[in-house]
Design a protein around this motif. Structure first.
Motif, PDB file in Angstrom:
ATOM      1  N   ILE A   4      90.002  92.542  91.047  1.00 42.30           N
ATOM      2  CA  ILE A   4      88.856  92.445  92.252  1.00 42.30           C
ATOM      3  C   ILE A   4      90.098  92.995  93.439  1.00 42.30           C
ATOM      4  O   ILE A   4      90.839  92.374  93.548  1.00 42.30           O
ATOM      5  CB  ILE A   4      88.174  91.293  92.399  1.00 42.30           C
ATOM      6  N   THR A   5      89.452  93.822  94.348  1.00 41.39           N
ATOM      7  CA  THR A   5      90.236  93.879  95.535  1.00 41.39           C
ATOM      8  C   THR A   5      89.255  94.160  96.812  1.00 41.39           C
ATOM      9  O   THR A   5      88.398  94.959  96.388  1.00 41.39           O
ATOM     10  CB  THR A   5      91.178  95.333  95.460  1.00 41.39           C
ATOM     11  N   ILE A   6      89.671  93.257  97.510  1.00 35.95           N
ATOM     12  CA  ILE A   6      88.601  93.423  98.921  1.00 35.95           C
ATOM     13  C   ILE A   6      89.579  93.408 100.179  1.00 35.95           C
ATOM     14  O   ILE A   6      90.375  92.654 100.187  1.00 35.95           O
ATOM     15  CB  ILE A   6      87.733  92.103  98.867  1.00 35.95           C
ATOM     16  N   ARG A   7      89.051  94.453 100.872  1.00 35.08           N
ATOM     17  CA  ARG A   7      89.739  94.469 102.093  1.00 35.08           C
ATOM     18  C   ARG A   7      88.622  94.387 103.243  1.00 35.08           C
ATOM     19  O   ARG A   7      87.529  94.507 103.160  1.00 35.08           O
ATOM     20  CB  ARG A   7      90.202  96.000 102.723  1.00 35.08           C
ATOM     21  N   ARG A   8      89.236  93.503 104.560  1.00 32.36           N
ATOM     22  CA  ARG A   8      88.481  93.221 105.242  1.00 32.36           C
ATOM     23  C   ARG A   8      89.008  93.073 106.559  1.00 32.36           C
ATOM     24  O   ARG A   8      90.177  92.556 106.999  1.00 32.36           O
ATOM     25  CB  ARG A   8      87.866  91.690 105.135  1.00 32.36           C
ATOM     26  N   LYS A   9      88.488  93.897 107.702  1.00 34.46           N
ATOM     27  CA  LYS A   9      89.221  93.770 109.048  1.00 34.46           C
ATOM     28  C   LYS A   9      88.720  92.308 109.649  1.00 34.46           C
ATOM     29  O   LYS A   9      87.732  91.636 109.269  1.00 34.46           O
ATOM     30  CB  LYS A   9      88.573  94.913 110.082  1.00 34.46           C
ATOM     31  N   HIS A  10      89.592  91.940 110.705  1.00 29.46           N
ATOM     32  CA  HIS A  10      89.333  90.506 111.016  1.00 29.46           C
ATOM     33  C   HIS A  10      90.025  90.628 112.602  1.00 29.46           C
ATOM     34  O   HIS A  10      90.631  91.617 112.891  1.00 29.46           O
ATOM     35  CB  HIS A  10      90.232  89.440 110.483  1.00 29.46           C
ATOM     36  N   GLY A  11      89.212  89.745 113.338  1.00 28.97           N
ATOM     37  CA  GLY A  11      89.589  89.701 114.844  1.00 28.97           C
ATOM     38  C   GLY A  11      90.106  88.597 115.244  1.00 28.97           C
ATOM     39  O   GLY A  11      90.132  88.112 116.378  1.00 28.97           O
ATOM     40  N   LYS A  12      91.016  87.950 114.328  1.00 24.18           N
ATOM     41  CA  LYS A  12      91.999  86.818 114.542  1.00 24.18           C
ATOM     42  C   LYS A  12      93.363  87.033 115.001  1.00 24.18           C
ATOM     43  O   LYS A  12      93.871  88.009 114.724  1.00 24.18           O
ATOM     44  CB  LYS A  12      91.834  85.752 113.446  1.00 24.18           C
ATOM     45  N   SER A  13      93.782  85.927 115.636  1.00 22.56           N
ATOM     46  CA  SER A  13      95.303  86.127 116.157  1.00 22.56           C
ATOM     47  C   SER A  13      95.964  85.916 114.505  1.00 22.56           C
ATOM     48  O   SER A  13      95.373  85.264 113.750  1.00 22.56           O
ATOM     49  CB  SER A  13      95.476  84.994 116.975  1.00 22.56           C
ATOM     50  N   LEU A  74      82.660  86.809  84.702  1.00 18.78           N
ATOM     51  CA  LEU A  74      82.419  86.273  85.901  1.00 18.78           C
ATOM     52  C   LEU A  74      82.732  87.015  87.279  1.00 18.78           C
ATOM     53  O   LEU A  74      82.643  86.576  88.410  1.00 18.78           O
ATOM     54  CB  LEU A  74      83.214  84.757  86.054  1.00 18.78           C
ATOM     55  N   LYS A  75      83.260  88.227  86.995  1.00 20.08           N
ATOM     56  CA  LYS A  75      83.465  89.130  88.169  1.00 20.08           C
ATOM     57  C   LYS A  75      82.602  89.044  89.230  1.00 20.08           C
ATOM     58  O   LYS A  75      83.122  88.806  90.469  1.00 20.08           O
ATOM     59  CB  LYS A  75      84.095  90.411  87.539  1.00 20.08           C
ATOM     60  N   PRO A  76      81.355  89.429  89.049  1.00 25.35           N
ATOM     61  CA  PRO A  76      80.403  89.474  90.073  1.00 25.35           C
ATOM     62  C   PRO A  76      80.110  88.290  90.787  1.00 25.35           C
ATOM     63  O   PRO A  76      80.041  88.449  92.125  1.00 25.35           O
ATOM     64  CB  PRO A  76      79.059  89.968  89.302  1.00 25.35           C
ATOM     65  N   SER A  77      80.046  87.244  90.268  1.00 31.81           N
ATOM     66  CA  SER A  77      79.944  86.085  91.008  1.00 31.81           C
ATOM     67  C   SER A  77      81.095  85.626  92.013  1.00 31.81           C
ATOM     68  O   SER A  77      81.026  85.221  92.879  1.00 31.81           O
ATOM     69  CB  SER A  77      79.351  84.875  89.920  1.00 31.81           C
ATOM     70  N   ILE A  78      82.314  85.916  91.254  1.00 37.09           N
ATOM     71  CA  ILE A  78      83.629  85.727  91.974  1.00 37.09           C
ATOM     72  C   ILE A  78      83.621  86.651  93.273  1.00 37.09           C
ATOM     73  O   ILE A  78      83.923  86.093  94.418  1.00 37.09           O
ATOM     74  CB  ILE A  78      84.777  85.822  91.102  1.00 37.09           C
ATOM     75  N   GLU A  79      83.069  87.789  93.061  1.00 35.02           N
ATOM     76  CA  GLU A  79      82.853  88.782  94.284  1.00 35.02           C
ATOM     77  C   GLU A  79      82.131  88.222  95.248  1.00 35.02           C
ATOM     78  O   GLU A  79      82.372  88.349  96.456  1.00 35.02           O
ATOM     79  CB  GLU A  79      82.833  90.299  93.922  1.00 35.02           C
ATOM     80  N   ARG A  80      81.031  87.963  94.941  1.00 33.16           N
ATOM     81  CA  ARG A  80      79.910  87.458  95.964  1.00 33.16           C
ATOM     82  C   ARG A  80      80.739  86.136  96.650  1.00 33.16           C
ATOM     83  O   ARG A  80      80.409  86.246  97.893  1.00 33.16           O
ATOM     84  CB  ARG A  80      78.917  86.915  95.102  1.00 33.16           C
ATOM     85  N   GLU A  81      81.259  85.511  96.020  1.00 34.02           N
ATOM     86  CA  GLU A  81      81.919  84.066  96.720  1.00 34.02           C
ATOM     87  C   GLU A  81      82.838  84.532  97.744  1.00 34.02           C
ATOM     88  O   GLU A  81      82.941  83.997  98.812  1.00 34.02           O
ATOM     89  CB  GLU A  81      82.130  83.120  95.684  1.00 34.02           C
ATOM     90  N   VAL A  82      83.613  85.515  97.311  1.00 30.68           N
ATOM     91  CA  VAL A  82      84.768  86.095  97.998  1.00 30.68           C
ATOM     92  C   VAL A  82      84.126  86.657  99.344  1.00 30.68           C
ATOM     93  O   VAL A  82      84.497  86.352 100.644  1.00 30.68           O
ATOM     94  CB  VAL A  82      85.696  86.723  97.403  1.00 30.68           C
TER      95      VAL A  82
END
Length: 92
Positions: A4-13, A74-82
């Motif tokens: 599973i690889t997930i990329r997300r932009k964030h607006g945090k310091s 469990l991959k789909p449920s793990i991805e949903r939680e992430v």
């Protein structure tokens, strides 16, 4: 093995992003007995059947998870939680 690889932009310091990552790791440690350690801006985590890294930079967070064969269903449920966690903690 299932990845599973997930990329997300964030607006945090950088410090706030690290705090959010620590929060996630602490919850996972408590709930799933997951061990974690920082190496610079990379949070490595591991437990039987699961390993991965959460990498932070100034604009993006990248989570890579490797699931052993027996956890692949469990991959789909793990991805949903992430995604839920990222929605709550790493909004752009």
């Amino acid at each position: 093995m299932s990845d599973i690889t997930i990329r997300r932009k964030h607006g945090k310091s950088p410090s706030d992003a690290r705090t959010a990552a620590e929060h996630m790791a602490s919850e996972l440690k408590e709930e799933f007995d997951l061990n974690f350690a920082w190496d610079g801006d990379v949070l490595h985590f591991k437990r039987p059947g699961v390993s991965g890294e959460l990498t932070l930079d100034a604009q993006e967070v990248v989570l890579s998870i490797r699931l052993k064969f027996f956890l692949a269903p469990l991959k789909p449920s793990i991805e949903r939680e992430v995604h839920k966690f990222f929605d709550e903690n790493f909004q752009a």
